[in-house]
Design a protein around this motif. Structure first.
Motif, short mmCIF file in Angstrom:
data_model
loop_
_atom_site.label_atom_id
_atom_site.label_comp_id
_atom_site.label_asym_id
_atom_site.label_seq_id
_atom_site.Cartn_x
_atom_site.Cartn_y
_atom_site.Cartn_z
N PHE A 127 2.43 0.51 10.36
CA PHE A 127 1.75 -0.77 10.45
C PHE A 127 0.48 -0.87 9.60
O PHE A 127 0.27 -1.87 8.91
CB PHE A 127 1.46 -1.13 11.91
N PRO A 128 -0.43 0.12 9.62
CA PRO A 128 -1.62 0.01 8.76
C PRO A 128 -1.28 -0.08 7.28
O PRO A 128 -1.93 -0.83 6.53
CB PRO A 128 -2.41 1.29 9.08
N CYS A 129 -0.25 0.66 6.86
CA CYS A 129 0.14 0.63 5.45
C CYS A 129 0.82 -0.69 5.10
O CYS A 129 0.67 -1.20 3.99
CB CYS A 129 1.06 1.80 5.13
N ILE A 130 1.58 -1.24 6.06
CA ILE A 130 2.18 -2.56 5.83
C ILE A 130 1.09 -3.60 5.66
O ILE A 130 1.17 -4.48 4.79
CB ILE A 130 3.12 -2.93 7.00
N LYS A 131 0.05 -3.49 6.47
CA LYS A 131 -1.06 -4.42 6.36
C LYS A 131 -1.67 -4.37 4.95
O LYS A 131 -1.88 -5.42 4.32
CB LYS A 131 -2.14 -4.08 7.39
N MET A 132 -1.96 -3.18 4.45
CA MET A 132 -2.54 -3.04 3.11
C MET A 132 -1.59 -3.56 2.04
O MET A 132 -2.00 -4.20 1.07
CB MET A 132 -2.91 -1.59 2.85
N LEU A 133 -0.30 -3.29 2.23
CA LEU A 133 0.70 -3.71 1.25
C LEU A 133 0.76 -5.23 1.13
O LEU A 133 0.71 -5.79 0.03
CB LEU A 133 2.07 -3.15 1.63
N VAL A 134 0.88 -5.92 2.27
CA VAL A 134 1.04 -7.37 2.21
C VAL A 134 -0.27 -8.06 1.84
O VAL A 134 -0.25 -9.15 1.27
CB VAL A 134 1.60 -7.93 3.54
N ASP A 135 -1.41 -7.41 2.14
CA ASP A 135 -2.69 -7.99 1.75
C ASP A 135 -2.91 -7.93 0.24
O ASP A 135 -3.73 -8.67 -0.31
CB ASP A 135 -3.83 -7.27 2.46
N SER A 136 -2.18 -7.05 -0.43
CA SER A 136 -2.35 -6.89 -1.87
C SER A 136 -1.48 -7.83 -2.68
O SER A 136 -1.53 -7.82 -3.91
CB SER A 136 -2.05 -5.44 -2.28
N SER A 137 -0.69 -8.65 -1.99
CA SER A 137 0.22 -9.55 -2.70
C SER A 137 0.32 -10.88 -1.96
O SER A 137 0.21 -10.92 -0.73
CB SER A 137 1.62 -8.92 -2.81
N ASP A 138 0.53 -11.95 -2.71
CA ASP A 138 0.71 -13.26 -2.11
C ASP A 138 2.18 -13.59 -1.86
O ASP A 138 2.51 -14.69 -1.40
CB ASP A 138 0.11 -14.35 -3.01
N ALA A 139 3.06 -12.65 -2.15
CA ALA A 139 4.50 -12.89 -1.97
C ALA A 139 4.83 -13.16 -0.51
O ALA A 139 4.26 -12.55 0.39
CB ALA A 139 5.30 -11.70 -2.49
N ARG A 140 5.75 -14.08 -0.28
CA ARG A 140 6.17 -14.43 1.07
C ARG A 140 7.47 -13.69 1.43
O ARG A 140 8.25 -13.31 0.57
CB ARG A 140 6.41 -15.93 1.19
N GLY A 141 7.68 -13.54 2.73
CA GLY A 141 8.93 -12.92 3.19
C GLY A 141 9.11 -11.49 2.73
O GLY A 141 10.24 -11.03 2.54
N GLN A 142 8.03 -10.75 2.59
CA GLN A 142 8.13 -9.40 2.04
C GLN A 142 8.88 -8.45 2.98
O GLN A 142 9.73 -7.68 2.54
CB GLN A 142 6.73 -8.83 1.78
N ILE A 143 8.55 -8.53 4.27
CA ILE A 143 9.10 -7.55 5.22
C ILE A 143 9.68 -8.27 6.42
O ILE A 143 9.00 -9.07 7.08
CB ILE A 143 8.01 -6.54 5.65
N TRP A 144 10.97 -7.97 6.68
CA TRP A 144 11.61 -8.42 7.91
C TRP A 144 11.78 -7.20 8.80
O TRP A 144 12.18 -6.13 8.34
CB TRP A 144 12.99 -9.02 7.63
#
Length: 406
Positions: free
Chosen positions: A88-105
């Motif tokens: 979860f912490p790494c997912i947070k950093m990952l999605v915060d670094s990109s504006d892409a939508r629908g990255q992780i289901w």
């Protein structure tokens, strides 16, 4: 066994809408209700898939979360995410670094520590969607047409009509996607495996069940009480365990999507109202299996038929909301004079009362508590859901109709 086919889920359009607007989404619900199949079916080409039931991938995620997310970069599906909270912490950093939508289901099948980890680590970044077994609309190939149910004078009435024995066959069978294609013998095989797997994979990871026999006895006794007011003392006595243990084990069933607690309506101005919740199994087939109903005919004519029919209706109404991406406000009403309303839906400042009866001859006396409740709150249109084959007005604002008209 009948050949399986994919049945379109009501959530399809809502999930795609969410994925187009948000970075992370989580489908939460019991095991084997079709979460993974659903996501894989609607996923675009190139979206990776990882299940944390796979011990190798799970170990990778736990010991090297950053490297794992580099290997399985978005877009990706993470199945049974509750086993890998380290991500979860790494997912947070990952999605915060990109504006892409629908990255992780993601999918998850128990809410205990998972929800705490999700809300702490991904607050404001994840949309959580509840999902249950197949609804009647989904079974009939009408998933895209299902709406969140509210009583009205003009119900949808597009489902295939079933007679009473056919209705109880569905109640007894259950709504797991895999079980609806099975005959009676292989249905039992499915539930035998489901209960064993549930205890081994989910229960054992949440609590330490030192006496598996007692836990199975507890499951059976709880299932026999579906649709009834919760009485922890009686369950503890019948199983032979302490009341704190019953509370703990019930919380496990709730966390893994097996049961639902319907809360009582309560208003401070009157102290003559029941305050204990009612307990419902979210899949009537699993409840029937645990309670020992070996045929649908026995269930239909048995002492628990009314409670199972009520459980069936409540679960279908819940599905109509969950599968449209909504969380309903549901209650029941009962006072000390035994005036009762089985279900209250609260929406937009109004209560919609619903009475549930296992008979085919509705009368105005069935809904006598509606008038009593209307003196406490603002009441809108109401209905009685029963086994009548025809739509029957009971008052200018209440109609009786079948489960096939929800």
């Amino acid at each position: 066994m009948t050949e399986k086919k994919y049945l379109t889920r009501t959530l399809t359009s809502d999930l795609l809408r969410i994925s187009n607007n948000d970075k992370v989404l989580l489908i939460n619900g019991p095991r084997q209700i079709g979460k993974t199949t659903f996501l894989q079916h609607i996923a675009e080409s190139g979206r990776k898939y990882v299940t944390f039931d796979n011990k190798t991938d799970l170990q990778f995620a736990k010991t090297d979360s950053k490297g794992f997310l580099e290997t399985f970069a978005p877009p990706v599906i993470f199945d049974e995410i509750q086993y890998a909270p380290e991500l979860f912490p790494c997912i947070k950093m990952l999605v915060d670094s990109s504006d892409a939508r629908g990255q992780i289901w993601m999918t998850g099948s128990q809410q205990y520590n998972m929800m705490e980890n999700v809300t702490e680590s991904l607050a404001g970044r994840v949309i959580i969607i509840d999902m249950l077994g197949l609804s009647l609309y989904e079974r009939d190939g009408l998933g895209e047409k299902q709406k969140a149910f509210l009583p009205s004078g003009n119900p949808q009435a597009i489902l295939k009509k079933r007679n009473i024995p056919e209705t109880f066959k569905l109640i007894w069978q259950g709504a797991f996607p895999d079980v609806i294609y099975r005959d009676e013998k292989s249905r039992k095989d499915f539930y035998d495996s489901y209960v064993r797997t549930y205890i081994e994979r989910d229960v054992s990871k949440i609590i330490n069940v030192s006496n598996e026999v007692a836990f199975i006895t507890f499951l059976k006794i709880a299932a026999a009480r579906t649709g009834q007011e919760l009485n922890i003392a009686n369950i503890a006595k019948d199983v032979g365990i302490s009341q704190p243990t019953v509370k703990n084990w019930l919380s496990v069933l709730r966390a893994s999507g097996i049961i639902y607690f319907l809360q009582p309506y309560f208003k401070n101005i009157t102290k003559r109202l029941i305050k204990s919740a009612k307990m419902y199994f979210l899949d009537t087939g699993l409840a029937a299996y645990l309670a020992g109903w070996t045929t649908s005919e026995a269930l239909e004519t048995g002492i628990s038929a009314g409670a199972f029919f009520e459980t069936f209706v409540v679960s279908e109404i819940l599905k109509s909301y969950y599968h449209n991406g909504e969380t309903p406000q549901l209650y029941f009403f009962r006072d000390d004079k035994k005036h009762e309303i089985d279900l209250l839906i609260y929406k937009d400042g109004m209560f919609f009362p619903i009475e549930i009866k296992k008979h085919a001859s509705p009368t105005r006396s069935d809904i006598s508590a509606f008038e009593i409740f209307s003196k406490l709150e603002k009441v809108s249109y109401g209905c009685e859901i029963c086994l009548t084959p025809n739509l029957q007005p009971l008052t200018p604002n209440v109609v009786a109709h079948s489960i096939w008209d929800i």
